[in-house]
Design an enzyme around this catalytic site. Structure first.
Site, short mmCIF file in Angstrom:
data_model
loop_
_atom_site.label_atom_id
_atom_site.label_comp_id
_atom_site.label_asym_id
_atom_site.label_seq_id
_atom_site.Cartn_x
_atom_site.Cartn_y
_atom_site.Cartn_z
N LYS A 11 0.83 -1.21 0.00
CA LYS A 11 0.00 0.00 0.00
C LYS A 11 0.87 1.27 0.00
CE LYS A 11 -4.01 -2.13 2.37
NZ LYS A 11 -4.74 -2.26 3.66
N HIS A 160 -2.15 -5.17 1.55
CA HIS A 160 -3.39 -5.91 1.36
C HIS A 160 -2.99 -7.35 1.07
CE1 HIS A 160 -7.04 -7.59 -0.30
NE2 HIS A 160 -6.31 -8.02 -1.33
P1 ATP Z 1 -6.89 -5.81 3.35
O1 ATP Z 1 -8.17 -6.23 2.64
O2 ATP Z 1 -6.41 -4.45 2.94
O3 ATP Z 1 -5.85 -6.90 3.24
P2 ATP Z 1 -7.98 -6.78 5.80
O4 ATP Z 1 -8.49 -7.90 4.96
O5 ATP Z 1 -7.09 -7.14 6.93
O6 ATP Z 1 -7.20 -5.72 4.91
P3 ATP Z 1 -10.56 -5.52 5.62
O7 ATP Z 1 -11.65 -5.76 6.60
O8 ATP Z 1 -10.66 -6.15 4.30
O9 ATP Z 1 -9.19 -5.92 6.36
O10 ATP Z 1 -10.39 -3.94 5.47
C1 ATP Z 1 -9.70 -3.38 4.36
C2 ATP Z 1 -8.82 -2.23 4.82
O11 ATP Z 1 -9.67 -1.16 5.26
C3 ATP Z 1 -7.93 -2.51 6.03
O12 ATP Z 1 -6.72 -3.13 5.70
C4 ATP Z 1 -7.72 -1.13 6.61
O13 ATP Z 1 -6.75 -0.41 5.86
C5 ATP Z 1 -9.08 -0.46 6.36
N1 ATP Z 1 -10.02 -0.63 7.49
C6 ATP Z 1 -10.83 -1.69 7.72
N2 ATP Z 1 -11.61 -1.50 8.79
C7 ATP Z 1 -11.30 -0.25 9.25
C8 ATP Z 1 -11.79 0.57 10.30
N3 ATP Z 1 -12.76 0.14 11.08
N4 ATP Z 1 -11.24 1.79 10.48
C9 ATP Z 1 -10.26 2.23 9.65
N5 ATP Z 1 -9.77 1.53 8.63
C10 ATP Z 1 -10.27 0.31 8.42
MG MG Z 2 -9.61 -7.62 3.22
#
Ligand code: ATP
Ligand code: MG
Length: 194
Positions: A11, A160
């Site tokens: 990222k 990600h």
């Molecule tokens: P990614 O999909 O980026 O690998 P992840 O699968 O661990 O991350 P997701 O739930 O898919 O988590 O969320 C995507 C991205 O959105 C997170 O990596 C983070 O950058 C952001 N994010 C998710 N939830 C929150 C939140 N509640 N507050 C702030 N940012 C968040």
């Molecule tokens: Mg994710």
């Protein structure tokens, strides 16, 4: 047993901090095969398609904020003007669109056995303070979900990584054309998988 594909995106926070090579190394050294690799500016349409637009995903993301606020005694309405998980999830997705366009991103497709479990294990928890030492997010991010939400931006958590087998396939196909993907055998596979 068949190999699976996963998409990794380094990222903008990690690219701008000069961490790309260090992070790529973690995936190479565990034995995954890099089958696609490119540096590009993400366009808005691709980011919108990349993160799901389903109520289930919005709810998962929104609940992360709600749980955190509950644990810490923070009034979620101060930032989000709502305590509805889906509405909060939609807001976070908007923030992700801006974040992903802050600088180029390094997009990488990897292949291996049980690749989803491996990339998620190497990545660590979404919230850096909860990510174990030794994981990429645990080692390279110290962002706070409180601060992120207060300042209306997503967590800056370095990478990600695909988190389901079907998502890995879909995400690789979204970011790469077939002629940008390569099939070859790493020399250590002879030792690892006799
Ligand atoms: P990614 O999909 O980026 O690998 P992840 O699968 O661990 O991350 P997701 O739930 O898919 O988590 O969320 C995507 C991205 O959105 C997170 O990596 C983070 O950058 C952001 N994010 C998710 N939830 C929150 C939140 N509640 N507050 C702030 N940012 C968040
Ligand atoms: Mg994710």
């Amino acid at each position: 047993m068949k190999k699976q594909k996963a998409l990794i995106i380094i990222k903008p926070d990690a690219v701008q901090r000069g961490l790309s090579g260090t992070i790529v190394k973690r995936f190479e050294q565990v034995g995954l095969t890099i089958i696609g690799f490119k540096f590009q500016k993400a366009d808005e349409k691709t980011v919108i398609a990349h993160y799901p637009s389903t109520d289930a995903w919005f709810e998962k993301v929104g609940k992360r904020t709600l749980n955190n606020c509950q644990v810490k005694g923070i009034d979620v309405k101060d930032t989000f003007k709502t305590d509805d998980a889906i509405t909060i999830g939609k807001q976070v997705k908007q923030w992700l669109i801006t974040y992903f366009q802050e600088s180029p991103v390094l997009v990488m497709a990897v292949e291996g056995y049980e690749v989803i479990e491996i990339v998620r294990k190497l990545s660590g928890n979404t919230i850096p303070v909860l990510a174990a030492p030794g994981t990429i997010r645990g080692d390279f991010s110290h962002d706070s979900i409180d601060l992120a939400n207060e300042t209306c931006r997503p967590l800056r958590n370095v990478i990600h990584a695909s988190d389901a087998v079907e998502d890995g396939e879909k995400e690789v196909a979204l970011w790469f054309t077939p002629d940008e993907l390569f099939s070859y055998v790493r020399c250590d596979e002879k030792i690892m998988f006799p």
